[in-house]
Each structure stands twice: as C-alpha cells, then as structure tokens.
Design a protein around this motif. Structure first.
Motif, PDB file in Angstrom:
ATOM      1  N   VAL A 141      68.676  13.629 -25.156  1.00 23.94           N
ATOM      2  CA  VAL A 141      68.000  12.425 -24.672  1.00 23.94           C
ATOM      3  C   VAL A 141      68.970  11.247 -24.638  1.00 23.94           C
ATOM      4  O   VAL A 141      69.059  10.513 -23.644  1.00 23.94           O
ATOM      5  N   THR A 142      69.755  11.079 -25.712  1.00 19.82           N
ATOM      6  CA  THR A 142      70.679   9.943 -25.771  1.00 19.82           C
ATOM      7  C   THR A 142      71.702  10.001 -24.643  1.00 19.82           C
ATOM      8  O   THR A 142      71.848   9.063 -23.860  1.00 19.82           O
ATOM      9  N   PHE A 143      72.402  11.139 -24.564  1.00 15.91           N
ATOM     10  CA  PHE A 143      73.488  11.200 -23.586  1.00 15.91           C
ATOM     11  C   PHE A 143      72.969  11.289 -22.157  1.00 15.91           C
ATOM     12  O   PHE A 143      73.549  10.697 -21.250  1.00 15.91           O
ATOM     13  N   ALA A 144      71.863  11.989 -21.971  1.00 12.59           N
ATOM     14  CA  ALA A 144      71.315  12.086 -20.619  1.00 12.59           C
ATOM     15  C   ALA A 144      70.850  10.715 -20.143  1.00 12.59           C
ATOM     16  O   ALA A 144      71.048  10.353 -18.980  1.00 12.59           O
ATOM     17  N   ALA A 145      70.260   9.918 -21.056  1.00  8.48           N
ATOM     18  CA  ALA A 145      69.784   8.592 -20.657  1.00  8.48           C
ATOM     19  C   ALA A 145      70.959   7.713 -20.230  1.00  8.48           C
ATOM     20  O   ALA A 145      70.912   7.071 -19.179  1.00  8.48           O
ATOM     21  N   LEU A 146      72.025   7.719 -21.025  1.00  8.89           N
ATOM     22  CA  LEU A 146      73.176   6.876 -20.688  1.00  8.89           C
ATOM     23  C   LEU A 146      73.822   7.334 -19.387  1.00  8.89           C
ATOM     24  O   LEU A 146      74.123   6.523 -18.497  1.00  8.89           O
ATOM     25  N   ALA A 147      73.995   8.666 -19.255  1.00  8.33           N
ATOM     26  CA  ALA A 147      74.647   9.186 -18.043  1.00  8.33           C
ATOM     27  C   ALA A 147      73.784   8.940 -16.815  1.00  8.33           C
ATOM     28  O   ALA A 147      74.280   8.519 -15.768  1.00  8.33           O
ATOM     29  N   ALA A 148      72.475   9.174 -16.964  1.00  6.65           N
ATOM     30  CA  ALA A 148      71.585   9.003 -15.814  1.00  6.65           C
ATOM     31  C   ALA A 148      71.549   7.546 -15.380  1.00  6.65           C
ATOM     32  O   ALA A 148      71.539   7.245 -14.191  1.00  6.65           O
ATOM     33  N   TYR A 149      71.557   6.637 -16.355  1.00  4.15           N
ATOM     34  CA  TYR A 149      71.542   5.209 -16.015  1.00  4.15           C
ATOM     35  C   TYR A 149      72.789   4.837 -15.230  1.00  4.15           C
ATOM     36  O   TYR A 149      72.717   4.188 -14.183  1.00  4.15           O
ATOM     37  N   ALA A 150      73.928   5.283 -15.740  1.00 10.06           N
ATOM     38  CA  ALA A 150      75.185   4.975 -15.049  1.00 10.06           C
ATOM     39  C   ALA A 150      75.189   5.576 -13.650  1.00 10.06           C
ATOM     40  O   ALA A 150      75.519   4.910 -12.670  1.00 10.06           O
ATOM     41  N   LEU A 151      74.785   6.847 -13.546  1.00  8.17           N
ATOM     42  CA  LEU A 151      74.831   7.520 -12.246  1.00  8.17           C
ATOM     43  C   LEU A 151      73.830   6.909 -11.273  1.00  8.17           C
ATOM     44  O   LEU A 151      74.046   6.912 -10.068  1.00  8.17           O
ATOM     45  N   SER A 152      72.734   6.386 -11.811  1.00 10.70           N
ATOM     46  CA  SER A 152      71.725   5.806 -10.936  1.00 10.70           C
ATOM     47  C   SER A 152      72.160   4.436 -10.427  1.00 10.70           C
ATOM     48  O   SER A 152      71.808   4.041  -9.321  1.00 10.70           O
ATOM     49  N   ARG A 153      72.931   3.687 -11.230  1.00  6.59           N
ATOM     50  CA  ARG A 153      73.214   2.300 -10.890  1.00  6.59           C
ATOM     51  C   ARG A 153      74.604   2.072 -10.305  1.00  6.59           C
ATOM     52  O   ARG A 153      74.823   1.089  -9.604  1.00  6.59           O
ATOM     53  N   VAL A 154      75.538   2.955 -10.608  1.00  6.30           N
ATOM     54  CA  VAL A 154      76.903   2.753 -10.108  1.00  6.30           C
ATOM     55  C   VAL A 154      77.128   3.669  -8.922  1.00  6.30           C
ATOM     56  O   VAL A 154      76.761   4.843  -8.959  1.00  6.30           O
ATOM     57  N   ARG A 155      77.696   3.104  -7.875  1.00  6.83           N
ATOM     58  CA  ARG A 155      77.987   3.921  -6.694  1.00  6.83           C
ATOM     59  C   ARG A 155      79.290   4.680  -6.928  1.00  6.83           C
ATOM     60  O   ARG A 155      80.368   4.104  -6.895  1.00  6.83           O
TER      61      ARG A 155
END
Lengths: 375, 295
Positions: free
Chosen positions: B103-117
């Motif tokens: 949950v921790t790492f997926a949340a951080l990675a997903a946030y970055a991947l969702s917001r950064v092009r």
C-alpha cells in the motif's frame, strides 16, 4: 496588498503552444482586475503563472517589490480560488478554512478561532461543521473565498469565479464579490470569458487574444473605444456593428450611403476602412433621413425592454447587415424598410483592424492616457 | 390488464382476456425456470461451503457434506497441534507486512505516475504488469530462491514479504493509478498555493481522497498473501515460521492419509479472518466519494 508587474512574460508549453507571448502588464495596488478573452486566449495560463502553478518560460513577475518569477506557489503570498472551488471533501468547512493556517503551523486553537472569525464575516457561521458536499454552490464559493482570506495574502487570484453558479445566484455573487473586494482592498485578479462579468466587476480589464493583450482599460474605455476590431467584436452583450467603408470626396461611404467622417478623423481619399458603431448608439426611423443608412428589416429579436433589429443594407452591391437597438413599443416588422442614424460622437473608424478615431477629449479624458500607455 | 379489458368493446371481451392469461402463464413459467436454474448454480457453489460449516463439528467427517454428529473434539485436537495456531499468527505477520509495504509504495508510485508526465509511462506500467505475474509464479522460483539465498533471506519472514510485495506491486500501482487519475488536480494545486509541501499534500489531501482505493489494495494484498503457498513453502525452512497455508499441507494422519478432522477444522479457522476482514473493510471504508468539486 501590492501591485503586480509583468515584463515580457512568456509561456511556451512543451508541445510548442505559445500560451503567453512577451506580455507586459501592470496591475496596481488594491485593484480589481479582469483578464478577459475567449477560451484558449491564455488568460488562465496568465493567472496560473502569477500563482506559480506554471513556471514562466521567459520574462518576469513581480508582486510588490519582490521578484517571484522563480518562486514556488506557496512562497508568493497569493491565494487562489479555483473554478471548481477545490474544497477538500474529507474536511469540514472549519478545517477547510483553517487549512492554510495549518500549513503555516498555527496552533489548533488559534486557527479554529481564525476560521470561525473569517466564516462569520462571510455569513458561514452556521455551516462550520458541514462538509463541502452538503453545501450549495454559492455556499461552496463563499467557503473557498473564506479559505483564501484566512491566510491574509497580498493578492487574490480568482479563476472563473462565477461560472459554476446558476444565473440568478451569479448576479447575487457578483454584487457580493465586488463589495467584498472593496472592503478588503486586496489586489484581486480574476479570469472570465464573460464580457458582462468583466465590465460589471472590474476596475480595469485586459482583453486577451492568442497569448497577447489586445487592450487594457477601464470598463468604460473598453466599451466605448475598443482599440481594435477584435475587442470591438468581443465586448458588449450585442457586438459592435463593423461594416466596410470607403472614403470618397471627404465623405465616408458605408454600403452606398455617404456619411460624414466621424470626429475629424484624418483620412485620405479612396482609402478603405472599417466603420464601427454599437447597436445601442444607433436610432431607427421609418422615414427617410439625411446621413442615415437605408435597409430592410430581416429579424426582430425581443430582449425585454428593447428589441434587437437586424437590417440588410441596400447599398451598391456589397451586402452588409447592421443591428440596431429599438426601444419597446416602436419595433418594426420584418420586411419593413427603414433608416438607421448613428448618434454623433459614437462612431469609430478602424484602419487595418486598429482604431484610428481620435479620442473625443471632453467625453472620455482617460482614454487618451490609456491609448498612450498602449504604445 | 384490467384497464385493457374494461375499455375493450363488449363482444370481443374474451379474446384479449385469454391472450392476457396466456402471457401471464408464460411469465410465471419463465420465472420458475429462472429460479430453478439459479438454485442449481447456487447449490453447486454452496456445497463446499456447507462442508466447511458442518465437517469441523462432525465426529467422523468425510469428504461429503452430511448432518454432523456434533462434537467440539476436532478443535481440541487442533489446539494440541503445536503449529496450528502459531501458523495463523505467522500468516497475519506476512499478510500485514506485505499489505503495508504494497500500500505504501504503490500509493507513492501511483501518485507520481499519475501526476508526472513520463515518456513511455503506459508502456512501463503494462510491462511491469506483465512481468509481475512471472515474479511470484513458479517459473522464477529457482532464481528467486538463489537471490534470497545470496541475500541471506532464506528462512526469514522479511524475505517472503519482500518477494510477495514485489509480485503484487505492479498490479497495485496499476489499480491505484486509476484512482489517482480520477481525483481532480485542483485539490492539490489549491494546497500548493497555500504552501503545502509534496509530502503534506499526499498526507493531507491525496491519501484521504483515495482511501477506498488504498483499502481495496490492502485487502487484495492480504487475501493474496493469505492464500500463497509456494513462496513461503520454499523460502521458510522450519514449521515454526510457516504460515497457515503451508501448515495445512502437513495435516496428515500417521497413516499418510489426509486428516479430515483437523483439516476441516483448520480450514474453518483459516478462512474466517479473511472473511471478517472483508466485512470490516467494506463497512469501514466502503466505496464512497465525498464530493466537494462542483461539476
């Protein structure tokens, strides 16, 4: 509270779109300033660049005497109200208003008091423990304003502040916003695509097109003396009539009818110009009149206290349509033949899309200064 | 139908009535047929569960569901097994550790991947998703074992947690990125203008907004680890660290037969926590979104 100064501000997106093109603009301290233009003209980009949500590709932004061009949004001392208000759905109204103070590490009690105080000013006291989802659109907007006010910024930035409200609420919110801005006296910049909103709210307006500013001025200046045909066509609930004209023997020939050249505009014989006059500044008459345009009524649109009448001008060959405002009770019927007389001092001439009519000095003295500042 | 018959002219009254009753009969028959079919399907899936409900309380359970000779001896026998209860606790350790990591790492990675092009972001995600089914699959067990051996992670719970997390992360990132994509960026921009740091934005704004997504991924990770047999079976040596899924494999009688009394009882205890977790999470976090963006 401070002025905002932009110099040669440019924003080019990675896909090559030039949203802001070497733009110069000064917004004075305490001013209620509108950025007006059609969608895609760069007005929202300009607002976001002032906020720091977009980084300028070139040029500079100053707020007060601080250069903020490279500062992140949180360090610019601005507050922004988003078009969708962006109230945090999982927080109560109180927590939402107190959020900027929470970021500034104000202790829980002090920020609770501050939030309650700000909410009280905007008549939100009864709603403090509700969540945004339980509020009406107008209430949500006031919560968003309260949240922006709570941190006492130097500049307010409002992105399309009225577009999410229904028509009736919009008028109410407009008056409310204008009063609030006057009371707070904080420099406020807002973005809108609605010219009526800009005219009603702003102290000064910048009309934008394609990443450039086409005119800056007070609502009166922008309405009475649009600096170019773009602004002329954009401002006004009924757009200005713009008709091709030609100078012949010291007279202005519009669709076959010779009119006097307005306001001693310097013109040369034989040159082609665009003749502009607002429908509100034209008088319709059924009898033939001198210095009038003749045409046939094609459409009559009832707009309540007045009607908007469209006439096809019967000139020599070049077809043109002109619109005129007729007060209630005197509307002609479609098919009628009529004459349209421009009121003196209200007609404008455009050469290559730019205004050439000299400012009528006594009528609008500020306009010349603005025109001079433009150059 | 009553309105139809009353408005019809008198001589023809019988014809539409007969037609109507014909339609009604067909309607009832169709409904009966549908329910019979549903009952058959339901019975097919319910029978194993029925066995799970009756067998643990049966004196002499068989592999068929039957009315039990009620007894609680099976539970006492299970308690006598030295590893049964501690294995459930081991399962909890592994599941909780993996779920927390995922949950921790997926949340951080997903946030970055969702917001950064990032160029090639989607290809990266699909590639990871494809490979993830291999990571915890049978095919890579030998290299994974080798890797764990070199890293001194054999017979360690951490090793199992890391390998299971690695296998679950890509799918978790994929699911969470979808949740993140669905939350408007104006919330975060608003917080940014007020001066919130990226980590504050994630803590104050993003995590509460995607909480249903985080709960989903957490539950999904726990259920996956709970049912995983191969990885802990290969990486954990002794039965004192083995999770329930592995211990169940050891429940034999002296004769080498599956001990149905222990097995059924243990199965019941093994499935209860996961079932309870589903109920708890769906009641606590359920799929809801508070609103607050004017659409």
């Amino acid at each position: 509270m401070s002025a905002i100064t932009m110099r040669a501000l440019t924003k080019v997106y990675p896909n090559g779109v030039r949203a802001l093109d070497a733009l110069d603009l000064e917004i004075t301290d305490g001013e209620f300033f509108a950025l007006l233009g059609p969608s895609g003209c760069g007005k929202t980009t300009l607002l976001r660049t002032i906020a720091g949500l977009e980084l300028a590709s070139g040029g500079s932004v100053h707020i007060g005497d601080r250069a903020v061009t490279q500062l992140p949004p949180g360090k610019r001392d601005v507050a922004m109200v988003f078009q969708d208000y962006a109230l945090f759905p999982h927080m109560t109204v109180r927590e939402n208003i107190a959020y900027p103070l929470r970021i500034k590490k104000v202790d829980r009690r002090a920020r609770g008091e501050k939030a309650a105080e700000t909410a009280d000013e905007l008549g939100l006291s009864a709603l403090l423990d509700r969540r945004p989802g339980q509020l009406s659109g107008g209430q949500q907007q006031r919560v968003a304003l309260a949240r922006a006010m709570a941190c006492h910024p130097q500049v307010f930035l409002l992105d399309e502040p009225l577009s999410n409200l229904d028509a009736r609420l919009r008028l109410e919110a407009r008056t409310f916003l204008k009063r609030l801005q006057r009371e707070l006296g904080v420099t406020t910049v807002f973005v809108t695509h609605d010219q009526a909103e800009a005219l009603a709210l702003a102290d000064r307006i910048a009309v934008m097109e394609g990443g450039r500013i086409r005119q800056v001025g007070t609502p009166t200046e922008v309405f009475r003396r649009p600096a170019n045909t773009f602004v002329a066509g954009f401002i006004g609930s009924t757009p200005m009539n713009l008709v091709d004209a030609e100078v012949r023997d010291g007279r202005l020939v519009v669709a076959g009818a010779p009119l006097p050249v307005p306001d001693d505009t310097p013109v040369t014989d034989g040159e082609k110009l665009v003749y502009g006059v607002r429908p509100e500044y034209l008088d319709y008459t059924a009898e033939a009149a001198p210095d009038a345009l003749h045409g046939q009524v094609v459409v009559v649109e009832n707009l309540g206290s007045f009607s908007l009448v469209s006439l096809d001008l019967t000139g020599d060959g070049d077809a043109a349509t002109i619109q005129v405002v007729v007060p209630e009770g005197r509307e002609p019927q479609p098919g009628d033949s009529g004459w349209v007389m421009p009121r003196p001092g209200r007609s404008l001439l455009y050469r290559d899309g730019e205004l050439v009519s000299p400012a009528a000095a006594p009528a609008v003295p500020a306009a010349r200064a603005a025109a001079a500042a433009e150059q | 139908m009553s309105t139809a018959t009353s408005t019809a002219p008198a001589p023809r009254r019988d014809a539409p009535a007969a037609e109507a009753s014909g339609i009604a009969v067909r309607h009832v028959l169709a409904r009966i047929g549908r329910y019979v079919f549903l009952c058959a399907v339901l019975g097919f899936f319910a029978l194993p569960l029925l066995w799970l409900a009756t067998a643990p309380f049966d004196d002499t359970p068989t592999i068929t569901a039957s009315l039990p000779q009620f007894t609680l001896d099976n539970f006492r026998a299970l308690l006598d097994n030295p590893y049964a209860l501690s294995s459930l606790l081991n399962s909890v350790y592994l599941a909780a550790g993996t779920a927390a990591l995922v949950v921790t790492f997926a949340a951080l990675a997903a946030y970055a991947l969702s917001r950064v092009r990032v160029p090639g972001r989607d290809a990266l995600l699909y590639g990871l998703l494809l490979l993830s089914s291999i990571v915890t699959g049978t095919a890579t067990m030998v290299p994974l074992f080798e890797l764990a051996f070199r890293l001194n992670l054999i017979d360690s719970r951490l090793g199992v947690i890391l390998i299971l997390s690695g296998g679950l992360l890509p799918a978790a990132i994929f699911i969470l990125k979808d949740f993140m994509d669905g939350t408007p960026t104006s919330y975060e921009e608003s917080a940014r203008v007020f001066g919130a740091s990226p980590l504050q934005i994630v803590r104050h704004i993003v995590v509460p907004l995607v909480r249903p997504g985080l709960a989903t991924v957490g539950v999904w990770a726990v259920a996956n680890v709970w049912g995983n047999f191969l990885v802990p079976f290969l990486l954990l040596r002794g039965p004192e660290k083995a999770p329930a899924a592995v211990i169940m494999y050891t429940l034999y009688t002296e004769g080498g037969q599956a001990d149905l009394r222990l097995l059924s009882t243990f199965s019941l205890l093994y499935s209860l926590p996961v079932a309870l977790m589903f109920v708890f999470v769906s009641s606590r976090y359920g799929f809801r979104f508070h609103g607050g963006i004017k659409r």
